[in-house]
Design a protein around this motif. Structure first.
Motif, short mmCIF file in Angstrom:
data_model
loop_
_atom_site.label_atom_id
_atom_site.label_comp_id
_atom_site.label_asym_id
_atom_site.label_seq_id
_atom_site.Cartn_x
_atom_site.Cartn_y
_atom_site.Cartn_z
N GLY A 1 0.78 -1.23 0.00
CA GLY A 1 0.00 0.00 0.00
C GLY A 1 0.81 1.28 0.00
N LYS A 2 2.11 1.18 -0.25
CA LYS A 2 2.96 2.38 -0.25
C LYS A 2 2.51 3.36 -1.33
N THR A 3 2.23 2.84 -2.53
CA THR A 3 1.81 3.72 -3.63
C THR A 3 0.45 4.34 -3.33
N HIS A 4 -0.43 3.57 -2.70
CA HIS A 4 -1.74 4.10 -2.32
C HIS A 4 -1.57 5.28 -1.36
N LEU A 5 -0.72 5.11 -0.35
CA LEU A 5 -0.48 6.19 0.61
C LEU A 5 0.19 7.38 -0.06
N ALA A 6 1.10 7.11 -0.99
CA ALA A 6 1.74 8.20 -1.73
C ALA A 6 0.70 8.98 -2.53
N ASN A 7 -0.28 8.29 -3.09
CA ASN A 7 -1.33 8.95 -3.85
C ASN A 7 -2.20 9.82 -2.93
N ILE A 8 -2.48 9.32 -1.73
CA ILE A 8 -3.23 10.11 -0.76
C ILE A 8 -2.44 11.36 -0.38
N PHE A 9 -1.14 11.19 -0.21
CA PHE A 9 -0.27 12.33 0.10
C PHE A 9 -0.31 13.36 -1.02
N SER A 10 -0.20 12.90 -2.26
CA SER A 10 -0.22 13.80 -3.41
C SER A 10 -1.52 14.58 -3.47
N GLU A 11 -2.64 13.89 -3.24
CA GLU A 11 -3.94 14.56 -3.27
C GLU A 11 -4.06 15.59 -2.16
N LYS A 12 -3.51 15.27 -0.99
CA LYS A 12 -3.60 16.20 0.13
C LYS A 12 -2.78 17.46 -0.14
N VAL A 13 -1.58 17.29 -0.70
CA VAL A 13 -0.76 18.46 -1.06
C VAL A 13 -1.51 19.35 -2.05
N SER A 14 -2.12 18.73 -3.05
CA SER A 14 -2.84 19.49 -4.08
C SER A 14 -3.98 20.30 -3.47
N ILE A 15 -4.70 19.69 -2.52
CA ILE A 15 -5.85 20.37 -1.91
C ILE A 15 -5.40 21.50 -0.98
N ILE A 16 -4.47 21.20 -0.09
CA ILE A 16 -4.05 22.19 0.90
C ILE A 16 -3.32 23.37 0.26
N GLU A 17 -2.45 23.07 -0.71
CA GLU A 17 -1.63 24.10 -1.33
C GLU A 17 -2.25 24.67 -2.60
N HIS A 18 -3.49 24.23 -2.93
CA HIS A 18 -4.15 24.67 -4.16
C HIS A 18 -3.25 24.45 -5.37
N TYR A 19 -2.59 23.30 -5.34
CA TYR A 19 -1.69 22.92 -6.44
C TYR A 19 -2.54 22.50 -7.63
N PRO A 20 -2.23 22.96 -8.84
CA PRO A 20 -3.10 22.68 -9.99
C PRO A 20 -3.07 21.24 -10.48
N TYR A 21 -2.08 20.46 -10.05
CA TYR A 21 -1.99 19.07 -10.49
C TYR A 21 -1.26 18.27 -9.41
N LYS A 22 -1.32 16.95 -9.54
CA LYS A 22 -0.67 16.11 -8.54
C LYS A 22 0.84 16.29 -8.58
#
Length: 238
Positions: free
Chosen positions: A54-75
């Motif tokens: 599940g490392k990649t799954h957690l990395a994907n959750i991390f990527s999504e969280k960064v995008s949401i919190i930082e208003h990043y336009p893409y993963k």
């Protein structure tokens, strides 16, 4: 004349959002680490564990969280550790303050990783590493890199218990649009190798056998899939 046919390889998309993740005793600390960002004690962190845990799954959750919190336009980008070159660290930071470096090991350009580490640490970047083993246990030949990676906070994902394996099997079958009965799950749990990796391989092989025989998943299909995996593993030993 046999009616068995070779199945076409259809791409299936695994579901990897936060809602699809299954927290359990073996992965809860890693999940909590990802969920706690950006309140980390250090600029970098590492989650490590066996293949398919599940490392990649957690990395994907991390990527999504960064995008949401930082208003990043893409993963944020995923970079394989083996793909790092000396030119990349400065280029990466100029475009991405946050980065995921996957499959950390000692078979990489260690000077490039050393530079990436220093640049992101010194200039306010953030890195999530993934690996099969703890960074402190990786035998980096570059002493300065080894000393730096030794202090990266690292969380292990351990092998699953029966409850998580059962939930994981159901999810993996659902990802392939396969409905699986509780009795079949019970049989699999009683006869499978106890690992994330085997669970993923078994579901893939079960799907392949089912398609090849043009039959719904059944006990017979699962037994054949298990036999195929056992034969393949035996062949790899010789």
């Amino acid at each position: 004349m046999s009616t068995t046919q070779l199945p076409l390889e259809f791409y299936h998309r695994p579901y990897m959002s936060k809602d699809d993740f299954m927290p359990a005793a073996c992965n809860f600390e890693a999940y909590r680490l990802i969920d706690s960002w950006p309140v980390w004690t250090y600029f970098a962190a590492c989650i490590y564990g066996p293949e398919g845990c599940g490392k990649t799954h957690l990395a994907n959750i991390f990527s999504e969280k960064v995008s949401i919190i930082e208003h990043y336009p893409y993963k944020i980008p995923y970079i394989k550790a083996q793909e790092l070159t000396l030119e990349m660290p400065r280029q990466l930071l100029s475009k991405h303050f946050c980065l995921i470096v996957e499959d950390l090991n000692n078979n990489i350009n260690q000077e490039a990783l050393f530079n990436l580490y220093n640049i992101y640490r010194d200039e306010g970047g953030c890195i999530l590493f993934t690996s099969n083993e703890a960074p402190a246990r990786i035998n980096f030949s570059l002493p300065d890199l080894r000393s730096r990676m030794n202090i990266v906070p690292s969380i292990e994902i351990k092998e699953p218990d029966d409850d998580l394996l059962s939930a994981l099997l159901v999810k993996l079958f659902m990802d392939r649009q396969i409905t699986i009965t509780p009795d079949l799950i019970k049989y699999i749990l009683a006869n499978m190798q106890r690992s994330f990796s085997y669970a993923r391989k078994l579901v893939a092989e079960t799907d392949r056998v089912s398609l090849a025989n043009k039959r719904a998943v059944s006990l017979q299909i699962i037994k054949e899939a298990m036999s195929n995996l056992a034969d393949k593993r035996q062949g790899e030993l010789f």
